[in-house]
Design an enzyme around this catalytic site. Structure first.
Site, PDB file in Angstrom:
ATOM      1  N   LYS A 111       0.822  -1.212   0.000  1.00 49.24           N
ATOM      2  CA  LYS A 111       0.000   0.000   0.000  1.00 49.24           C
ATOM      3  C   LYS A 111       0.859   1.266   0.000  1.00 49.24           C
ATOM      4  O   LYS A 111       0.549   2.232  -0.697  1.00 49.24           O
ATOM      5  CB  LYS A 111      -0.944  -0.007   1.203  1.00 49.24           C
ATOM      6  CG  LYS A 111      -2.025  -1.064   1.117  1.00 49.24           C
ATOM      7  CD  LYS A 111      -2.943  -1.017   2.337  1.00 49.24           C
ATOM      8  CE  LYS A 111      -4.044  -2.067   2.232  1.00 49.24           C
ATOM      9  NZ  LYS A 111      -4.948  -2.045   3.392  1.00 49.24           N
ATOM     10  N   LYS A 192      -6.960 -12.636  -6.995  1.00 53.50           N
ATOM     11  CA  LYS A 192      -8.135 -12.727  -6.151  1.00 53.50           C
ATOM     12  C   LYS A 192      -9.168 -11.689  -6.592  1.00 53.50           C
ATOM     13  O   LYS A 192      -8.824 -10.571  -6.975  1.00 53.50           O
ATOM     14  CB  LYS A 192      -7.744 -12.478  -4.688  1.00 53.50           C
ATOM     15  CG  LYS A 192      -8.868 -12.685  -3.684  1.00 53.50           C
ATOM     16  CD  LYS A 192      -8.354 -12.513  -2.271  1.00 53.50           C
ATOM     17  CE  LYS A 192      -9.475 -12.716  -1.252  1.00 53.50           C
ATOM     18  NZ  LYS A 192      -8.993 -12.550   0.143  1.00 53.50           N
ATOM     19  N   LYS A 195     -12.988  -5.825  -4.991  1.00 52.75           N
ATOM     20  CA  LYS A 195     -13.886  -4.717  -5.309  1.00 52.75           C
ATOM     21  C   LYS A 195     -13.132  -3.482  -5.773  1.00 52.75           C
ATOM     22  O   LYS A 195     -13.722  -2.551  -6.326  1.00 52.75           O
ATOM     23  CB  LYS A 195     -14.744  -4.369  -4.092  1.00 52.75           C
ATOM     24  CG  LYS A 195     -13.973  -3.961  -2.846  1.00 52.75           C
ATOM     25  CD  LYS A 195     -14.923  -3.698  -1.680  1.00 52.75           C
ATOM     26  CE  LYS A 195     -14.178  -3.300  -0.408  1.00 52.75           C
ATOM     27  NZ  LYS A 195     -13.420  -4.432   0.154  1.00 52.75           N
TER      28      LYS A 195
END
Length: 326
Positions: A111, A192, A195
């Site tokens: 991140k 994976k 969203k």
């Protein structure tokens, strides 16, 4: 009964991957364990959030939990920021965690590498995650493969505190479902389902309309063959679709292979789409009823009260062991 804790960030609408890998299992687990489900809005603010959007996402996620089958009479459902003990214990565990082990968290590395500015909260949030879990004397934590490192850190922090100050925390174990724990992208079965994927056709949202669901599944990648067969190594895309079908229809993969023997991918994907549409329809209807209702507010208020009751003894014990005056 064993206690199960799970926290999900209110960061957009859940996908069918979240439903099959988490929520559907939670509905079953609430009949077998003392389940505590937390909407972790404190974790969400480790990156900038639009205030109104955060409020909407938090209510939306709570409504989806309930619409999917979480029963507030069986489970404790609440918003993290409504229970101050999370932030309080989170700070105390930052003082137990080591700087180096926080820096080794792969999710922080991933991140932070994509951002020009990184907050201190993004670096230290695994200590808050540990507090979320340990506050409730949790036995089992449903986790995906990408969260196992954080749970291991939680175990290390708990063991370190117990050694230094005396036993205070239950050491939690991971709970990983045998099937459905990792639903893959419709566009790339090596990734994976997420969203946050830039390609909206890579996932099916739990709130997608029937026409959108049909379109996305019809466009899902397959392979150059026609055989509907479960073979994750050589037929990863079809194997992923079979897993989705199996979990939504409550049919074994073997039965589905027999059902579609010789049929090809067209009929298989068309009927899979209808199964998904049919299963999501009552969830979407109940979600709309709950979203802006006073019923949702009452459930979350009661959940927070229960969470405070469940966690108060642990918080007091930890503060006593640290040497705070109570």
């Amino acid at each position: 009964m064993q206690r199960v804790f799970s926290g999900i960030q209110p960061s957009g609408t859940m996908t069918i991957g979240n439903y099959l890998g988490a929520m559907k299992n939670f509905v079953r687990l609430q009949d077998e364990a003392d389940c505590v489900f937390c909407i972790v809005d404190l974790h969400a603010i480790t990156v900038p959030q639009d205030p109104e959007q955060l409020k909407q996402n938090t209510r939306s996620l709570a409504a989806l939990y309930l619409a999917a089958g979480i029963n507030p009479d069986k489970s404790t459902l609440f918003v993290q920021s409504h229970v101050p003990g999370h932030a309080e214990l989170g700070w105390m565990l930052q003082c137990v965690a080591y700087y180096g082990e926080l820096g080794r968290m792969t999710q922080f590395k991933d991140k932070s590498s994509k951002k020009s500015v990184v907050t201190a909260g993004l670096y230290t949030y695994p200590a808050l995650m540990a507090a979320d879990i340990l506050l409730y004397q949790t036995d089992l934590v449903p986790v995906g493969e990408d969260q196992k490192q954080h749970l291991e850190l939680t175990r290390n922090i708990a063991e370190r505190f117990n050694r230094q100050y005396g036993d205070a925390f239950t050491i939690p174990d991971p709970y990983i479902p045998k099937i459905g724990g990792r639903i893959m992208s419709l566009d790339d079965p090596a990734k994976k389902m997420s969203k946050s994927d830039e390609n909206i056709n890579a996932f099916v949202s739990m709130l997608d309309s029937p026409s959108v669901i049909r379109k996305k599944i019809s466009r899902a990648v397959t392979d150059s063959e026609r055989e509907v067969r479960y073979d994750p190594e050589h037929k990863s895309a079809i194997s992923n679709l079979l897993t989705i079908y199996s979990l939504f229809a409550d049919k074994s993969i073997n039965d589905l292979e027999q059902q579609y023997r010789g049929a090809g991918y067209g009929p298989f994907k068309k009927e899979l789409a209808e199964v998904v549409v049919d299963k999501l329809a009552p969830i979407q209807e109940r979600y709309q009823e709950l979203l802006n209702s006073t019923e949702l507010d009452a459930i979350l208020k009661l959940g927070a009260e229960r969470a405070r009751e469940k966690s108060s003894a642990t918080l007091r014990d930890v503060k006593e062991k640290f040497g705070f005056i109570l």
